[in-house]
Design an enzyme around this catalytic site. Structure first.
Site, mmCIF file in Angstrom:
data_model
loop_
_atom_site.group_PDB
_atom_site.id
_atom_site.type_symbol
_atom_site.label_atom_id
_atom_site.label_comp_id
_atom_site.label_asym_id
_atom_site.label_seq_id
_atom_site.Cartn_x
_atom_site.Cartn_y
_atom_site.Cartn_z
ATOM 1 N N TYR A 115 0.876 -1.187 0.000
ATOM 2 C CA TYR A 115 0.000 0.000 0.000
ATOM 3 C C TYR A 115 0.899 1.218 0.000
ATOM 4 O O TYR A 115 1.863 1.293 0.788
ATOM 5 C CB TYR A 115 -0.879 -0.016 1.251
ATOM 6 C CG TYR A 115 -1.745 1.208 1.446
ATOM 7 C CD1 TYR A 115 -1.441 2.148 2.432
ATOM 8 C CD2 TYR A 115 -2.880 1.426 0.665
ATOM 9 C CE1 TYR A 115 -2.239 3.274 2.632
ATOM 10 C CE2 TYR A 115 -3.686 2.542 0.857
ATOM 11 C CZ TYR A 115 -3.363 3.465 1.844
ATOM 12 O OH TYR A 115 -4.152 4.573 2.041
ATOM 13 N N ASP A 123 9.472 2.834 -1.094
ATOM 14 C CA ASP A 123 8.469 3.505 -0.260
ATOM 15 C C ASP A 123 8.804 3.169 1.199
ATOM 16 O O ASP A 123 8.415 2.120 1.703
ATOM 17 C CB ASP A 123 7.063 3.051 -0.631
ATOM 18 C CG ASP A 123 6.019 3.736 0.234
ATOM 19 O OD1 ASP A 123 4.810 3.518 -0.012
ATOM 20 O OD2 ASP A 123 6.406 4.472 1.171
ATOM 21 N N LYS A 129 5.616 9.389 8.394
ATOM 22 C CA LYS A 129 5.418 8.811 9.732
ATOM 23 C C LYS A 129 6.481 9.271 10.735
ATOM 24 O O LYS A 129 6.388 10.372 11.275
ATOM 25 C CB LYS A 129 5.354 7.284 9.609
ATOM 26 C CG LYS A 129 4.097 6.815 8.832
ATOM 27 C CD LYS A 129 3.976 5.320 8.779
ATOM 28 C CE LYS A 129 2.940 4.880 7.773
ATOM 29 N NZ LYS A 129 1.587 4.768 8.345
HETATM 30 P P1 KE4 Z 1 -0.489 8.427 4.444
HETATM 31 O O1 KE4 Z 1 -1.033 9.094 3.192
HETATM 32 O O2 KE4 Z 1 -1.535 7.608 5.167
HETATM 33 O O3 KE4 Z 1 0.250 9.400 5.341
HETATM 34 O O4 KE4 Z 1 0.656 7.396 3.966
HETATM 35 C C1 KE4 Z 1 0.337 6.428 2.998
HETATM 36 C C2 KE4 Z 1 1.332 5.285 3.081
HETATM 37 C C3 KE4 Z 1 2.313 5.198 2.100
HETATM 38 N N1 KE4 Z 1 3.229 4.202 2.128
HETATM 39 C C4 KE4 Z 1 3.227 3.278 3.113
HETATM 40 C C5 KE4 Z 1 4.269 2.189 3.102
HETATM 41 C C6 KE4 Z 1 2.246 3.324 4.150
HETATM 42 O O5 KE4 Z 1 2.260 2.384 5.119
HETATM 43 C C7 KE4 Z 1 1.282 4.345 4.131
HETATM 44 C C8 KE4 Z 1 0.184 4.448 5.173
HETATM 45 N N2 KE4 Z 1 0.092 3.353 6.091
HETATM 46 C C9 KE4 Z 1 -1.196 3.130 6.689
HETATM 47 C C10 KE4 Z 1 -1.091 1.966 7.679
HETATM 48 N N3 KE4 Z 1 -0.849 0.737 7.061
HETATM 49 C C11 KE4 Z 1 -1.755 4.347 7.335
HETATM 50 C C12 KE4 Z 1 -2.938 4.117 8.253
HETATM 51 C C13 KE4 Z 1 -4.207 4.642 7.651
HETATM 52 O O6 KE4 Z 1 -4.445 4.448 6.433
HETATM 53 O O7 KE4 Z 1 -4.977 5.239 8.445
#
Ligand code: KE4
Length: 423
Positions: free
Chosen positions: A144, A239, A267
């Site tokens: 993701y 990523d 993060k």
């Molecule tokens: P955000 O747009 O949620 O800040 O980041 C997206 C993203 C991009 N790349 C990786 C590897 C990620 O894990 C994420 C976001 N992770 C999720 C949890 N698996 C965020 C939690 C959520 O969607 O509320």
């Protein structure tokens, strides 16, 4: 456990917010029950609206490497608040943070700050297409990369948890620019490059997958991606939004010795404030406006509060590399005692306990997990004051604030669950 206040708040929230949450994974859809509305966080703990206290292994989905409200971040925020909250103009602190990111992650020769991981991956993908003049992107099933239109194809995290149809709302033409392959399959990547090599702008990968649950790279997998991208003129984008500064201070690229062309981070770098970044080779990054033709922008990019928190977090990690020894020790303790029939994957301070006896090496094997049994496990731990990610297809996170007592309580509660199953 009394959760009446959370139940009331959820009912009220659903009237104005879809599902009562501002991000789907928070809704407990993968495990059932009432999502806890949180009143505050302290160190390794969350306290909910009913006053229940939990050892937190979600850590805001990764950012809180030092636990809730680390003093150096709070102090930095208090100081910067005296100067303002946003200017929409460059500040010295943004240079300090870009230089610190480059120092800790040298492949990021140039850095652009954005506000979320999604913005970072979306921008990195557009940049790769602009730099190479090519359209196709390779991603991996179960990974993701945020809710970028063309990357919501066979995605993990909330898409996997909710079992959503692929890319609903995304034009077919967008989805067709993405080739999704099995994670850890070098053969699949080789075949794809043999067929489309000169059309592939970028391969984007979570170097340690976290969004199908934690799945490490197979030996040679990342090296093969690097070699194939170099051979065919595609860009390798790591990523590291989740792995960056977590699986090692220099991220997975340091842990596995891989030099990407582009990296996305987020993060941890904000310590809980909304900030992310993309960056990499200077010759690529100089294609970004206002220097080059690839446009990307953001009203609150480089926001003073988020940048101050980031400087405090990364500054602390730079000065205290021993934090990673604590993270490794606590995480190893946590994952040492899991019974037969359960597969535990862990890399540094990220882990997943899969409810399947088979090795979990990709999305297909992750999906063999017994999600109903995981849901029972989740709630047994929650009732025992242990807050895991509410999905089998997510990673858990240990912070430097997790004490030996926290780990022991968690290990004991896990053992009680498996003992209760045998009764
Ligand atoms: P955000 O747009 O949620 O800040 O980041 C997206 C993203 C991009 N790349 C990786 C590897 C990620 O894990 C994420 C976001 N992770 C999720 C949890 N698996 C965020 C939690 C959520 O969607 O509320």
């Amino acid at each position: 456990m009394n959760t009446s206040k959370s139940e009331q708040l959820l009912e009220r929230a659903r009237l104005t917010i879809p599902g009562g949450v501002n991000s789907p994974v928070r809704a407990f859809k993968g495990v059932g029950g009432t999502p806890r509305f949180i009143a505050r966080g302290e160190g390794s703990r969350l306290i909910d609206a009913d006053g229940n206290s939990y050892i937190d292994y979600v850590c805001s989905w990764g950012p809180l490497l030092l636990g809730h409200r680390p003093q150096m971040v709070i102090d930095a925020l208090r100081e910067v608040l005296e100067t303002g909250t946003s200017f929409g103009a460059p500040t010295e602190r943004e240079i300090d943070l870009a230089e610190l990111i480059r120092e800790l992650m040298p492949s990021m020769e140039m850095v652009r700050l954005v506000n979320s991981g999604t913005e970072a991956t979306m921008s990195a993908l557009r940049l790769a297409r602009g730099f190479t003049g090519r359209d196709l992107c390779v991603k991996f099933e179960g990974c993701y990369h945020g809710h970028v239109d063309s990357l919501l194809v066979k995605a993990g995290s909330g898409v996997a948890t909710l079992g959503l149809p692929d890319a609903a709302g995304v034009p077919k033409a967008f989805a067709e620019t993405t080739i999704a392959l099995p994670f850890n399959s070098i053969a699949a990547v080789e075949a794809t490059f043999a067929k489309h090599g000169d059309q592939i702008a970028s391969v984007i990968v979570e170097p340690v997958a976290g969004n199908m649950g934690c799945v490490p790279p197979a030996p040679g997998f990342l090296e093969a991606l690097r070699a194939l991208c170099t051979k065919h003129g595609a860009l390798l984008t790591l990523d590291e939004v989740m792995t960056g500064f977590r699986v090692a201070r220099g991220g997975a690229q340091a842990r596995y010795g891989i030099k990407p062309d582009l990296t996305t981070i987020g993060k941890v770098i904000g310590g809980g404030l909304p900030i992310a970044a993309y960056g990499g080779r200077r010759d690529i990054m100089e294609k970004i406006a206002p220097v080059g033709p690839v446009y990307q922008a953001g009203t609150l990019s480089g926001n003073p509060l988020a940048v101050a928190a980031g400087l405090a977090m990364l500054g602390h990690l730079k000065a205290h590399p021993e934090v990673y020894d604590v993270l490794e020790a606590r995480s190893a303790q946590l994952c040492a005692h899991v019974p037969e029939g359960i597969t535990v994957n862990r890399v540094g301070a990220m882990f997943t306990m899969f409810f399947t006896p088979e090795p979990v090496t990709d999305y297909e094997t992750a999906k063999k997990s017994d999600t109903a049994r995981f849901a029972k496990f989740f709630h047994f731990l929650l009732e025992g004051g242990v807050y895991l990610a509410p999905s089998q297809f997510e990673a858990g996170f240990v912070s430097a604030a997790h004490s030996e007592a926290d780990i022991k309580h968690t290990v004991d509660r896990v053992a009680e669950f498996f003992a209760s199953e045998r009764r």
